[in-house]
Design a protein around this motif. Structure first.
Motif, short mmCIF file in Angstrom:
data_model
loop_
_atom_site.label_atom_id
_atom_site.label_comp_id
_atom_site.label_asym_id
_atom_site.label_seq_id
_atom_site.Cartn_x
_atom_site.Cartn_y
_atom_site.Cartn_z
N GLY A 212 118.19 92.00 65.97
CA GLY A 212 117.11 92.22 65.02
C GLY A 212 117.06 91.17 63.95
O GLY A 212 118.01 90.39 63.77
N SER A 213 115.94 91.13 63.24
CA SER A 213 115.77 90.18 62.15
C SER A 213 114.86 90.78 61.10
O SER A 213 114.02 91.63 61.40
CB SER A 213 115.18 88.86 62.66
N ALA A 214 115.04 90.35 59.85
CA ALA A 214 114.22 90.83 58.74
C ALA A 214 114.20 89.76 57.67
O ALA A 214 115.13 88.95 57.56
CB ALA A 214 114.79 92.14 58.18
N PRO A 215 113.15 89.69 56.86
CA PRO A 215 113.09 88.70 55.78
C PRO A 215 114.15 88.96 54.74
O PRO A 215 114.63 90.09 54.58
CB PRO A 215 111.67 88.88 55.22
N ALA A 216 114.52 87.91 54.01
CA ALA A 216 115.57 88.05 53.00
C ALA A 216 115.11 88.93 51.84
O ALA A 216 115.90 89.72 51.30
CB ALA A 216 115.96 86.66 52.48
#
Length: 346
Positions: A212-216
């Motif tokens: 998964g990935s998400a903005p900082a």
């Protein structure tokens, strides 16, 4: 003389009536009220012109003609007012009738959907129930396998039935409009992290890689955290269930303008374009067989996920992408509630 006067009056009335009828007909296509107001005015004008023409032909003095015209002119606004009142009443009755018909049609569709859904789920519950009964009887008769696998299998089937019933209840609340959202600021990044953590057990069991990935920066939405978690869990579970061992499921969070988007990409191999729109139909599994295979639920998860998203003012969409499908849950960000979601159907 009388016959001649009657003929003149009739011709004049027919001429005005014909022109007026054409005008009323053209006006009715745009405004029923305006047409209804004009209709009695046309009738009075037809009578008035017939009287005036006849009066001229009979050489009635100007004073008497003026009296006739004044009486006619006095009748015109009264006729227009009554026409307007009648038109508004008729329009209201027509609107109420149309709304009642639409409501009956919606109720009929909902009732048909519920009956169909109950029939599907009832059919689906028979398989695990039959398995539990057979294993329980084998244990009772002392014919269970020596490896002691039956208790674990019974528990697994019971969990599967519990998931079906839970999905059915959730969908029932969504369709009946009784779902009540307990909104609060929710960090969608935390929600994605929790979904990833929960998915790893099933992913490891199936041999599927998950990432998964998400903005900082924080992405916040005003939402019911519990219901939103259920929707995301349903999307992730669906992706893991339909991805072959060795495949990959990715969960990503992005935000643009006033909309947050959580994407779940799987390796299902893709869906025929003519079937993509049916993925969110309750109970539909892309097969004519109503009985689910092992590890497959009742076909309610995607319908529940979309219902929850729409209850929040967002939507869930799907498209073929890469080795499988990409499901996208779109939500308005905090402070943008009530605004339309691009590409969605709130």
């Amino acid at each position: 003389m009388i016959a001649e006067a009657a003929l003149l009056a009739a011709l004049a009335a027919v001429a005005v009536g014909t022109v007026g009828a054409l005008v009323v007909r053209a006006l009715a296509a745009r405004s029923l009220v305006a047409a209804a107001v004009l209709a009695p005015v046309v009738v009075i004008l037809s009578v008035a012109l017939g009287v005036v023409v006849t009066a001229h032909a009979m050489f009635i003095n100007e004073h008497d003609q003026a009296v006739v015209l004044v009486v006619t002119a006095t009748s015109l606004p009264i006729a227009a007012v009554f026409g307007w009142l009648i038109a508004r009443r008729v329009q209201g009755l027509m609107r109420a009738s149309a709304e009642e018909a639409a409501e009956r049609d919606r109720d009929r569709q909902v009732e048909e959907s519920r009956r169909e859904l109950v029939a599907w789920v009832s059919h689906d519950l028979r398989t695990p129930l039959a398995g539990i009964r057979a294993m329980a009887e084998a244990i009772e008769d002392g014919h269970a396998p020596a490896d002691g696998s039956y208790p674990a299998r019974i528990r697994s089937e019971a969990d599967r039935m519990s998931d079906m019933v839970g999905g059915l209840l959730a969908l029932s609340r969504l369709q009946s409009g009784t779902l009540r959202l307990d909104r609060a600021p929710v960090d969608l990044g935390d929600l994605v992290s929790d979904a990833l953590a929960s998915a790893r057990v099933l992913a490891d069991r199936r041999g599927v890689h998950v990432g998964g990935s998400a903005p900082a920066e924080s992405v916040t939405a005003s939402a019911d955290a519990g219901e939103l978690s259920r929707a995301l869990a349903n999307l992730v579970t669906n992706a893991l269930t339909h991805t072959d061992p060795g495949g990959r499921v990715d969960i990503s969070l992005t935000a643009d303008h006033d909309v947050a988007r959580v994407s779940v990409s799987d390796g299902c191999g893709g869906i025929p374009p003519d079937e993509l729109g049916r993925l969110f139909d309750p109970g539909w599994r892309g097969t004519s067989a109503r009985t689910p295979s092992a590890g497959v639920g009742a076909g309610l998860g995607l319908a529940v996920a979309r219902g929850i998203a729409r209850a929040h003012g967002g939507d869930v969409t799907v498209a073929n992408a890469g080795p499988g499908c990409r499901f996208e849950l779109a939500l308005p960000l905090a402070g943008a509630l009530g605004e339309p979601v691009p590409g969605g159907h709130p």
